[in-house]
Design a protein around this motif. Structure first.
Motif, PDB file in Angstrom:
ATOM      1  N   ASN A 145     -22.838  87.057  12.521  1.00 39.91           N
ATOM      2  CA  ASN A 145     -23.054  85.960  13.455  1.00 39.91           C
ATOM      3  C   ASN A 145     -21.883  84.980  13.439  1.00 39.91           C
ATOM      4  OD1 ASN A 145     -24.510  84.289  15.311  1.00 39.91           O
ATOM      5  ND2 ASN A 145     -25.101  83.005  13.588  1.00 39.91           N
ATOM      6  N   ALA A 146     -21.428  84.610  12.257  1.00 38.49           N
ATOM      7  CA  ALA A 146     -20.318  83.661  12.140  1.00 38.49           C
ATOM      8  C   ALA A 146     -19.033  84.263  12.705  1.00 38.49           C
ATOM      9  CB  ALA A 146     -20.125  83.262  10.681  1.00 38.49           C
ATOM     10  N   MET A 147     -18.798  85.535  12.435  1.00 36.45           N
ATOM     11  CA  MET A 147     -17.592  86.195  12.947  1.00 36.45           C
ATOM     12  C   MET A 147     -17.634  86.269  14.467  1.00 36.45           C
ATOM     13  SD  MET A 147     -14.865  87.289  11.382  1.00 36.45           S
ATOM     14  CE  MET A 147     -15.288  87.756   9.736  1.00 36.45           C
ATOM     15  N   ASN A 148     -18.809  86.534  15.035  1.00 33.23           N
ATOM     16  CA  ASN A 148     -18.957  86.544  16.491  1.00 33.23           C
ATOM     17  C   ASN A 148     -18.651  85.170  17.088  1.00 33.23           C
ATOM     18  OD1 ASN A 148     -19.641  89.239  16.687  1.00 33.23           O
ATOM     19  ND2 ASN A 148     -21.838  88.866  16.691  1.00 33.23           N
ATOM     20  N   GLN A 149     -19.162  84.115  16.451  1.00 32.92           N
ATOM     21  CA  GLN A 149     -18.894  82.761  16.933  1.00 32.92           C
ATOM     22  C   GLN A 149     -17.401  82.465  16.896  1.00 32.92           C
ATOM     23  OE1 GLN A 149     -21.290  79.607  15.198  1.00 32.92           O
ATOM     24  NE2 GLN A 149     -22.935  81.074  14.829  1.00 32.92           N
ATOM     25  N   LEU A 150     -16.743  82.885  15.843  1.00 27.78           N
ATOM     26  CA  LEU A 150     -15.309  82.656  15.709  1.00 27.78           C
ATOM     27  C   LEU A 150     -14.530  83.391  16.788  1.00 27.78           C
ATOM     28  CD1 LEU A 150     -12.859  81.601  14.057  1.00 27.78           C
ATOM     29  CD2 LEU A 150     -12.974  83.764  12.798  1.00 27.78           C
ATOM     30  N   LEU A 151     -14.796  84.682  16.946  1.00 30.12           N
ATOM     31  CA  LEU A 151     -14.037  85.510  17.879  1.00 30.12           C
ATOM     32  C   LEU A 151     -14.333  85.179  19.338  1.00 30.12           C
ATOM     33  CD1 LEU A 151     -14.270  88.857  15.921  1.00 30.12           C
ATOM     34  CD2 LEU A 151     -12.200  87.522  16.318  1.00 30.12           C
ATOM     35  N   LYS A 152     -15.519  84.662  19.615  1.00 36.34           N
ATOM     36  CA  LYS A 152     -15.852  84.261  20.981  1.00 36.34           C
ATOM     37  C   LYS A 152     -15.426  82.832  21.271  1.00 36.34           C
ATOM     38  CE  LYS A 152     -19.676  87.454  21.481  1.00 36.34           C
ATOM     39  NZ  LYS A 152     -21.129  87.620  21.645  1.00 36.34           N
ATOM     40  N   GLY A 153     -14.955  82.124  20.244  1.00 37.58           N
ATOM     41  CA  GLY A 153     -14.472  80.761  20.431  1.00 37.58           C
ATOM     42  C   GLY A 153     -15.566  79.734  20.618  1.00 37.58           C
ATOM     43  N   THR A 154     -16.786  80.058  20.223  1.00 36.98           N
ATOM     44  CA  THR A 154     -17.882  79.104  20.384  1.00 36.98           C
ATOM     45  C   THR A 154     -17.978  78.134  19.216  1.00 36.98           C
ATOM     46  OG1 THR A 154     -19.461  80.665  19.436  1.00 36.98           O
ATOM     47  CG2 THR A 154     -19.230  80.653  21.849  1.00 36.98           C
ATOM     48  N   GLN A 155     -17.312  78.444  18.111  1.00 37.35           N
ATOM     49  CA  GLN A 155     -17.294  77.547  16.961  1.00 37.35           C
ATOM     50  C   GLN A 155     -15.927  77.616  16.290  1.00 37.35           C
ATOM     51  OE1 GLN A 155     -18.024  74.722  15.544  1.00 37.35           O
ATOM     52  NE2 GLN A 155     -20.210  75.236  15.494  1.00 37.35           N
ATOM     53  N   ARG A 156     -15.489  76.523  15.744  1.00 36.25           N
ATOM     54  CA  ARG A 156     -14.164  76.468  15.117  1.00 36.25           C
ATOM     55  C   ARG A 156     -14.194  77.075  13.716  1.00 36.25           C
ATOM     56  NH1 ARG A 156     -10.762  72.103  17.629  1.00 36.25           N
ATOM     57  NH2 ARG A 156     -11.973  71.487  19.427  1.00 36.25           N
ATOM     58  N   LEU A 157     -13.068  77.645  13.334  1.00 30.87           N
ATOM     59  CA  LEU A 157     -12.925  78.315  12.048  1.00 30.87           C
ATOM     60  C   LEU A 157     -13.249  77.387  10.882  1.00 30.87           C
ATOM     61  CD1 LEU A 157     -12.041  80.726  10.300  1.00 30.87           C
ATOM     62  CD2 LEU A 157      -9.677  79.987  10.612  1.00 30.87           C
ATOM     63  N   ARG A 158     -12.683  76.201  10.886  1.00 32.84           N
ATOM     64  CA  ARG A 158     -12.886  75.294   9.754  1.00 32.84           C
ATOM     65  C   ARG A 158     -14.311  74.768   9.678  1.00 32.84           C
ATOM     66  NH1 ARG A 158      -8.925  70.933   9.693  1.00 32.84           N
ATOM     67  NH2 ARG A 158      -9.633  70.626   7.576  1.00 32.84           N
TER      68      ARG A 158
END
Length: 119
Positions: A67-80
């Motif tokens: 889930n977190a990796m999907n959010q990162l790669l889709k740009g819906t949540q920032r890495l930090r």
């Protein structure tokens, strides 16, 4: 996860405004999720992937849940933010982390409804 990474790569190639961020970068970063490793190679203004590249050693790594990796790669949540929440673990210097965060976040999908309002 491979489908999300491929979609990310397709989006990044369509969005020329992101390319100058990694024009002179030379990075290899492993994305680890659910026992799968995908290596992103950023070099000479291009980005490509290697799947299951265990033999390829990389200095930098991002690991976490699907889930977190999907959010990162889709740009819906920032890495930090994902790292601070404990959803992703990042092993990279701050400067590299900020560069990666910029690339992932700026490549997010555009909302066609909002674009129509501008046009």
């Amino acid at each position: 996860m491979m489908n999300v990474v491929e979609a990310f790569l397709a989006k990044i190639k369509d969005q020329g405004h992101v390319l100058p961020l990694f024009l002179h970068a030379d990075l290899q970063i492993n994305l680890r999720c659910v026992g799968q490793t995908i290596q992103l190679i950023i070099k000479n203004g291009s980005i490509m992937i290697l799947q299951n590249s265990e033999a390829q050693q990389s200095k930098y790594e991002i690991s976490g849940s699907q889930n977190a990796m999907n959010q990162l790669l889709k740009g819906t949540q920032r890495l930090r933010v994902l790292e601070q929440q404990g959803q992703l673990k990042v092993s990279a210097p701050l400067r590299t982390t900020l560069l990666l965060e910029s690339i992932f976040f700026l490549t997010k999908a555009k909302d066609p409804v909002n674009l129509q309002k501008i046009i």
